[in-house]
Structures are given as structure tokens and as C-alpha cells.
Design a protein around this motif. Structure first.
Motif, short mmCIF file in Angstrom:
data_model
loop_
_atom_site.label_atom_id
_atom_site.label_comp_id
_atom_site.label_asym_id
_atom_site.label_seq_id
_atom_site.Cartn_x
_atom_site.Cartn_y
_atom_site.Cartn_z
N PRO A 113 0.93 -1.27 0.02
CA PRO A 113 0.06 -0.12 0.10
C PRO A 113 0.95 1.25 -0.01
CG PRO A 113 -0.62 -1.57 1.57
CD PRO A 113 0.45 -2.24 1.24
N PHE A 114 0.35 2.29 -0.73
CA PHE A 114 1.05 3.29 -0.66
C PHE A 114 1.23 4.09 0.80
CE2 PHE A 114 -0.72 3.62 -5.17
CZ PHE A 114 0.68 3.33 -5.87
N THR A 115 0.07 3.74 1.54
CA THR A 115 0.07 4.55 2.85
C THR A 115 0.82 3.87 3.83
OG1 THR A 115 -2.15 3.25 3.30
CG2 THR A 115 -2.24 5.67 2.29
N ALA A 116 1.47 2.98 3.31
CA ALA A 116 2.37 2.20 4.31
C ALA A 116 3.91 3.01 4.69
CB ALA A 116 3.11 0.69 3.81
N SER A 117 4.05 3.98 3.83
CA SER A 117 4.96 5.01 4.05
C SER A 117 4.50 6.46 3.73
CB SER A 117 6.31 4.83 2.91
OG SER A 117 7.09 5.76 2.79
N ILE A 118 4.77 7.31 4.48
CA ILE A 118 4.44 8.68 4.46
C ILE A 118 5.05 9.20 3.23
CG2 ILE A 118 4.63 11.15 5.32
CD1 ILE A 118 4.30 9.74 8.01
#
Length: 399
Positions: free
Chosen positions: A128-133
Motif C-alpha cells: 500500500p502507498f500509505t505504508a510510507s508517508i
């Protein structure tokens, strides 16, 4: 929407007293005349304060609102069979790859028909993109431009201004803290379709429609109002309950008494009560505010118009739990299913994001505090003590 939002709210309460003091008259009963300071020094300090408020607001909006909302709707993981030659290497890799399975029972494998072997086709599991800010910000910038970190800001500002006006009008009926909380719940629920439209703007691809054209009709209000009412109620509980509990006993109970003379032991007591209040706020936020916010966002996302595409991977059917309105379904997910359909992997990812955002915000808050305190000492010098006494008296008079 996040823990940093409640911290921002506390800071704005303090800033409000400061603005009241700054606009008050030069003399207050029993406090004497206000100390005279250089207009240039006051202007520099005011501009610095505005810059710090702008910094904290931008951090709170981007990291405290936008990123958590995207995390609440993004699918935990996506899979696809991809030819090896089309994958660009990254360090660290943005995916995990597994060789494609071999054909079984003598059946031909179409995935390997045009390749020379198992190593030529990989099963790619996209994280997921939101795994990393950082990855989320880069993804938003690539899909919606640099200013995507402020997407939906126009509607957010107008919506909150209107909500503030409604709260002020309703709160005149019950002029106390609980009355203001009730007014906030009523106002937020009344503007439920605005809240949903803002969520749609945040989670969807850039659109040519103006923000006010994306507000759904009033007929959708009954579908989203229960989720907004639940969110607004938990928000007020998290904001008010810690203050009521900590202010009901000990040294904090006597802070409004002008004749109260606190000693050294009271300083320790206030520190302990403050820690208790903060711990209670965090516990309520995790147990009440996060589930209510996730429920609201996912219910709103389930009603995203068909012509709008989400900016992150999103399962509109919620694992088959919803039926589109076009084929006779309600076109939305229920409150309970909205939370239950949020998998544990996403819940853990959201909590990690919340912790990171809170640490970022606290670091910015500490930096702003250090800058303003240093400026106050440099600009006001020996008059700083007199100014603090005057501000305390004015703030207490307007409390």
C-alpha cells in the motif's frame, strides 16, 4: 481526524486567549497599565506567530487529515502477474515477487504461454502507498501535482467556517462548554453532505468540477448523517471528557480562584493531572475516535460517484458486502460493516501512521515554541515578565 488535530485544538485555545489579550484595552481592573513595547518588536513577534500557526496548520491538514483518510480507504494489498522485463528495480523494492505457479493437471498455463520459464513471470504484491508517508506524498504529487498535499482545502475552509457560524448560533441557547459540544454535534450532522463531499475530493483523482458542484443532493443526507453524528459525538467526548475529569479534583479545580496560592507540591500535582488528562485523551482517541472516523470515511467512500476514480487502490464492493445502487442496492455500506470490513493489516498501518504523524507534529510544535520563546526574550527583554502577568490577568478576566 487524528491525535494531532486535538493537539492543534488545544494550541488554538491558547492562541485565542493571546489574541483576546492583544486586542484588549491598555488597562484592566486590578491589573494596572499594560507594559509598553516597541511596535516593531510586537509586529515581528506577531508575524512569527502567524508563520508558526501556518506551519502547524499545514502539517495538521496534510499529515493529520489527508494521509489517514487515504489509509482508511486503500486496499491492504494488490496482486498481479507481471513480466519480469516490465519491472523497474528500486531500492528498497516497492513490491514482493514470487515466481508464477507451474501448470497443474496437464492444463496449459496462459500466463506462461509467451515466456521461456517460471522465472520470466512474477506474482507482484504491491505494498500500500500509505505504508510510507514519503511514498504517499510522492504518489499524490505524481497523480495530482505538488499542491495535492492541500487537496480539498478550499472546501475544508468554507465548510468549517459555516460550521463555526452554526455552532455560534446554536450555542447561544446553552452558553456553556457542554452546550457548545451539543451545538457542534448538531452543526456537524447538519452539514453531513459537505463532510462527505470533502472526503470524496480527498480520495478521488483530480476532477474538473468545482468543489461546490461535488456536494451531493440533500436526498443523500439520511444515508451519511448517522455516520457523521457518531463521529461528531466521539470527537466531542475525546475533547471534553479529559478536561472535565482532570478539572474536577486537585489543584486544577482551584485554578479559576483568584485567591488560590499554589505551592511547589501543587506544581507536581498539576503535572500529574496533565499527564492523566493526556493519557485519557489518547485512550479515548484510540478506542472511540479512530473507529468512528474510519466508519465515517468508509461509509462516505462507499457512496463515491461511479464516474470518480479513487487516487489509491480501493475496493468499492468492500469484499462483496455492498451492492451498487444502479442494480438495486443501497449503494452504501452500513456503519458496523464499514468498521468490520477494515482489515487488521490496515488498522495496524493506520495506527503506525498516527504515531508518526503525532511525532512529526510534536516536533514542529516544539520548534515553534522554541522560536517564539527565544524571540520573546530577545524582543521584549525585561518587560517580558510584566507582559506575562498582564496576559494572565486578561485571559482570566475573559475566561
Amino acid at each position: 481526524m487524528s491525535l494531532s488535530t486535538h493537539l492543534v485544538r488545544r494550541g488554538f485555545d491558547v492562541a485565542h486567549h493571546g489574541m483576546v489579550a492583544a486586542t484588549a484595552g491598555p488597562e484592566q481592573p486590578g491589573e494596572g497599565e499594560s507594559p509598553q513595547v516597541s511596535p516593531l518588536a510586537a509586529l515581528i513577534f506577531l508575524l512569527s506567530g502567524l508563520i508558526c500557526v501556518g506551519l502547524l496548520f499545514s502539517v495538521g491538514y496534510t499529515y493529520g487529515h489527508l494521509l489517514p483518510i487515504l489509509c482508511m480507504v486503500e486496499s491492504p494489498e494488490t496482486e498481479a502477474y507481471v513480466p519480469v522485463g516490465t519491472i523497474e528495480p528500486t531500492d528498497p523494492p516497492a513490491y514482493s515477487a514470487t515466481p508464477a505457479p507451474k501448470p497443474t493437471n496437464g492444463q496449459p498455463d496462459d500466463l506462461e504461454a509467451d515466456t521461456e520459464g517460471d522465472a520470466e513471470v512474477l506474482l507482484v504484491r504491491n505494498k500500500p502507498f500509505t505504508a510510507s508517508i514519503r511514498q504517499t506524498i510522492l504518489h499524490l504529487r505524481a497523480r495530482a501535482g505538488y499542491w495535492s498535499r492541500f487537496r480539498g482545502l478550499s472546501m475544508f475552509v468554507v465548510w468549517n467556517i459555516i460550521c463555526g457560524v452554526l455552532i455560534s448560533i446554536i450555542a447561544t441557547i446553552f452558553p456553556n462548554r457542554l452546550g457548545v459540544a451539543f451545538a457542534a454535534i448538531v452543526a456537524e450532522t447538519a452539514l453531513a453532505t459537505w463532510h462527505m463531499a470533502w472526503v470524496h475530493i480527498v480520495i478521488s483523482e483530480p476532477s474538473e468540477k468545482r468543489w461546490y458542484k461535488r456536494i451531493p443532493s440533500i436526498r443523500t443526507w439520511p444515508k451519511i448523517a448517522p455516520a457523521v453524528a457518531l463521529w461528531a459525538t466521539t470527537h466531542q467526548v475525546v475533547s471534553i471528557l479529559p478536561m472535565l475529569v482532570c478539572g474536577s479534583f486537585g489543584s486544577l479545580k482551584h485554578m479559576d480562584n483568584p485567591h488560590y496560592q499554589p505551592g511547589r507540591k501543587d506544581l507536581y500535582a498539576v503535572g500529574g493531572q496533565g499527564f492523566l488528562g493526556f493519557s485519557l485523551m489518547v485512550a479515548l482517541f484510540v478506542l472511540l475516535q479512530i473507529p468512528a472516523t474510519v466508519t465515517l470515511v468508509r461509509v462516505a467512500a462507499s457512496m463515491l460517484p461511479e464516474e470518480d476514480e479513487t487516487i489509491v487502490p480501493f475496493d468499492r464492493t468492500f469484499g462483496g458486502k455492498t451492492t451498487p445502487a444502479i442494480i438495486g442496492g443501497q449503494g452504501k455500506i452500513g456503519l458496523v460493516e464499514a468498521w468490520r470490513s477494515f482489515p487488521w493489516a490496515s488498522r495496524k498501518r493506520l495506527l503506525r501512521l498516527m504515531v508518526k504523524v503525532t511525532l512529526i507534529f510534536l516536533a514542529c510544535w516544539l520548534l515553534a515554541t522554541i522560536v517564539l520563546v527565544a524571540e520573546a526574550h530577545i524582543l521584549f527583554g525585561d518587560k517580558l515578565g510584566e507582559m506575562m502577568k498582564t496576559l494572565h490577568g486578561i485571559a482570566r478576566a475573559h475566561h
